[in-house]
Motif scaffolding. Structure first.
Motif, PDB file in Angstrom:
ATOM      1  N   LYS A  20      32.342 -24.800 -34.619  1.00 56.21           N
ATOM      2  CA  LYS A  20      30.690 -24.914 -34.251  1.00 56.21           C
ATOM      3  C   LYS A  20      30.366 -26.345 -35.003  1.00 56.21           C
ATOM      4  O   LYS A  20      29.023 -26.356 -35.243  1.00 56.21           O
ATOM      5  CB  LYS A  20      29.810 -23.739 -34.765  1.00 56.21           C
ATOM      6  CG  LYS A  20      30.276 -22.491 -34.071  1.00 56.21           C
ATOM      7  CD  LYS A  20      29.503 -21.237 -34.119  1.00 56.21           C
ATOM      8  CE  LYS A  20      29.695 -20.165 -33.561  1.00 56.21           C
ATOM      9  NZ  LYS A  20      28.978 -18.904 -33.759  1.00 56.21           N
ATOM     10  N   THR A  46      24.176 -23.213 -32.520  1.00 54.78           N
ATOM     11  CA  THR A  46      25.452 -22.431 -32.695  1.00 54.78           C
ATOM     12  C   THR A  46      26.112 -21.564 -31.429  1.00 54.78           C
ATOM     13  O   THR A  46      27.087 -21.639 -30.931  1.00 54.78           O
ATOM     14  CB  THR A  46      25.596 -21.474 -33.614  1.00 54.78           C
ATOM     15  OG1 THR A  46      24.412 -20.508 -33.483  1.00 54.78           O
ATOM     16  CG2 THR A  46      25.558 -22.265 -35.109  1.00 54.78           C
ATOM     17  N   PHE A  64      28.451 -23.100 -28.609  1.00 54.26           N
ATOM     18  CA  PHE A  64      29.847 -23.150 -28.859  1.00 54.26           C
ATOM     19  C   PHE A  64      30.690 -22.034 -28.271  1.00 54.26           C
ATOM     20  O   PHE A  64      31.792 -21.769 -28.550  1.00 54.26           O
ATOM     21  CB  PHE A  64      30.212 -23.629 -30.382  1.00 54.26           C
ATOM     22  CG  PHE A  64      29.430 -24.761 -30.682  1.00 54.26           C
ATOM     23  CD1 PHE A  64      30.572 -25.683 -30.968  1.00 54.26           C
ATOM     24  CD2 PHE A  64      28.478 -25.068 -31.362  1.00 54.26           C
ATOM     25  CE1 PHE A  64      29.964 -27.033 -31.315  1.00 54.26           C
ATOM     26  CE2 PHE A  64      27.832 -26.087 -31.983  1.00 54.26           C
ATOM     27  CZ  PHE A  64      28.886 -27.240 -31.797  1.00 54.26           C
TER      28      PHE A  64
END
Length: 612
Positions: free
Chosen positions: A533, A590, A593
């Motif tokens: 990430k 995050t 991702f």
């Protein structure tokens, strides 16, 4: 650099530069020296010669053009040539074709750009070279420059260099190679005998893996702890042998197979006649490279294939004697395709855990290169593929396979990083940018989808200049030295400083752990960053290629938060890097991702699926 150039001189090696300076000096302001690799180019600069690297003469259009030409040739070869190890033959034949096309492209484009009065090149006598790849000592460059000089009515000078010491090295190499090859075969036979005896006594399953590199040995170690009913054994690969096997050794080790090998030898000799029937395919910009291929076939490739057939015999003997339960490969060996084919014939399961990144091709150039690249990976006949990320599924959408797919998540790369260093860095408020990429040598080019060595250096220089103007930002360059680009040359050509740092010693994951942004052109490290990430910026190669679909940053246009960004033009590089760091530090990103990572609930255990 002035545009008035009366003479072009092409250099492959540093020793050629020394010879040239000795003969002509270094004060010819209208003579342009072209270094065909970074080491030579840097040496030319140190000698204060008017010089250039290959960038002006091998452009993005050049990448696409030589790919189209090689695709015509390889497509015809696959239709016209029947060989036991055709993919191995085409792998190396194609590297040679790309090398010759690369040389022609550079020479012709340089001549057309400057229209000099004469050209100069170096040629070697008394040099004996054995290699599956094109080599500087093989006179390819001098022949190409001479042919180009005839086409453009230029004066041509060839400076002859003699390397008589190579005569001794050639025959020493012959003796050592034969002994290594036969020794490896003998060791394999001994291993087969001992392992079959051990299998009989223990009644355990035998599982082979093909390399200790690329973290595969670590993965196998975890299997060993978990599956005590199995014996895991490293199956060493073949010795690449380019010399003819002596008759007495053939009689001693492969007597019953000698007639088949002899028939194969006869057919291989006919291949050059087949190539001559399509001589026009091997003509590029008025220059034929057919003779180069024919000579490479005679001197190296045909003998390599014959000796690979001997190794084939040894592997067949192993599979019949031991009957392994599984063979685990990561696609980095010469005999990986052979192993997969023989496993299929003997009903032995095989699994590929690729050490590379495989992505959806978005245009014709990508389709050509990634299609051929995959012949040793996701297009090879393994019974199972372990997919470590969803991106590989896009590749299989374009190049379908009968192999069973196992969605495992990261096995040999893409491991979680340690975040302690990240937390320490955040306190200091310093942004870390990591450049990590893979360039290809001139004699094993993967056009369009990988950078050349000169493109790789240019990308780093662009980044270094941009980062120098950014506050509280450091660029770390993760570098693996090679024979066309070493540490000394990189330090000379790239403006390293307190803000631009070269890193060689630390592992990639250790450096990634402190990174805010990864910058790359085409590499597995892109997927490693995404698994952790960490945002990625795709940059390099004049903006011709996006390894994965990305959000392009343009000046005066709004940019959405993304996992992957793309910058095409060097002029906005500093602005773009600042924009990315700003976007990805504002909010929790995050979730961006998730599409690059297999969710844990759908991941399958490779061990439970294939071993237990």
């Amino acid at each position: 650099m002035g545009e008035t150039v009366t003479r072009l001189i092409f250099f492959n090696l540093k020793s050629e530069v020394d010879e040239y300076v000795k003969k002509y000096g270094s004060n010819n302001s209208d003579y342009l020296c072209i270094g065909l690799n970074p080491i030579v180019f840097a040496y030319l600069k140190k000698k204060n010669l008017l010089c250039s690297n290959t960038l002006p003469y091998f452009t993005n259009d050049s990448h696409a053009q030589i790919l189209r030409q090689s695709d015509l040739i390889i497509t015809w070869m696959r239709e016209s040539i029947q060989l036991p190890h055709l993919n191995n033959y085409i792998l190396y034949e194609r590297f040679c074709i790309h090398y010759y096309l690369w040389l022609i492209e550079i020479v012709v484009n340089a001549i057309q750009k400057y229209q000099p009065k004469d050209v100069c090149v170096f040629s070697y006598e008394w040099v004996y070279v054995k290699s599956l790849y094109g080599q500087p000592f093989e006179k390819h460059l001098s022949c190409i420059v001479e042919k180009a000089a005839r086409i453009y009515n230029l004066r041509f000078e060839k400076i002859i260099l003699r390397k008589e010491s190579f005569y001794f090295k050639y025959y020493l190499g012959y003796l050592v190679s034969i002994l290594k090859f036969v020794g490896r075969c003998c060791q394999l036979r001994i291993d087969v005998f001992l392992l079959s005896f051990k299998q009989y006594l223990s009644q355990k399953k035998i599982i082979f893996y093909t390399t200790s590199a690329y973290n595969l040995e670590s993965l196998v170690g975890s299997f060993q702890k978990k599956y005590s009913n199995c014996i895991f054994k490293l199956l060493k690969g073949p010795v690449v042998l380019l010399f003819e096997m002596p008759y007495f050794l053939m009689r001693l080790f492969w007597k019953s197979n000698a007639p088949d090998i002899f028939k194969q030898k006869i057919y291989l000799e006919e291949i050059n006649s087949i190539l001559r029937t399509k001589a026009n395919l091997f003509l590029y910009k008025g220059i034929s490279f057919l003779d180069f291929l024919i000579q490479k076939n005679k001197s190296d490739l045909f003998q390599y294939l014959l000796n690979l057939s001997l190794w084939d015999i040894e592997i067949q003997r192993l599979l019949k004697r031991i009957d392994p339960s599984l063979i685990i490969s990561n696609g980095n060996r010469d005999d990986d395709i052979l192993l997969a084919e023989l496993c299929n014939l003997n009903n032995v399961p095989s699994v590929l855990i690729s050490h590379g990144s495989h992505v959806y091709p978005k245009n014709e150039s990508e389709r050509i290169e990634w299609g051929e690249h995959g012949m040793s990976f996701l297009r090879a006949p393994f019974s199972h593929f372990a997919l470590q990320t969803p991106l590989s599924e896009g590749y299989l959408d374009v190049f379908p396979s009968r192999s069973e797919v196992i969605k495992t998540g990261p096995l040999i790369w893409g491991f979680p990083i340690q975040v302690r260093q990240q937390e320490e860095r955040k306190v200091k408020k310093v942004k870390i940018i990591l450049h990590a990429g893979t360039y290809k040598y001139s004699n094993c080019l993967r056009p369009y989808v990988y950078e050349t060595a000169d493109e790789y250096i240019q990308s780093i220089c662009d980044l270094a200049n941009a980062v120098e103007k950014l506050s509280d930002t450091i660029l770390i360059v993760k570098f693996r030295p090679g024979y066309e680009l070493n540490v000394k040359t990189l330090r000379y050509l790239v403006p390293f400083s307190k803000k631009v740092v070269l890193n060689i010693e630390d592992t990639f994951l250790d450096v990634l752990a402190m990174t805010d942004l990864l910058i790359s052109f085409s590499s597995t490290c892109i997927e490693e960053a995404l698994q952790n990430k960490i945002p990625v910026l795709l940059y390099g190669g004049g903006g011709r290629y996006q390894h994965v679909p990305a959000t392009e940053i343009r000046p005066n246009e709004s940019t959405k938060e993304s996992a992957v960004y793309f910058i095409k033009e060097v002029q906005i590089l500093g602005y773009g890097i600042n924009k990315i760091l700003e976007l990805n530090s504002k909010n929790d990103t995050t979730f961006l991702f998730d599409s690059y990572i297999y969710p844990k609930p759908i991941r399958m255990s490779l061990g439970e699926h294939l071993i237990w």
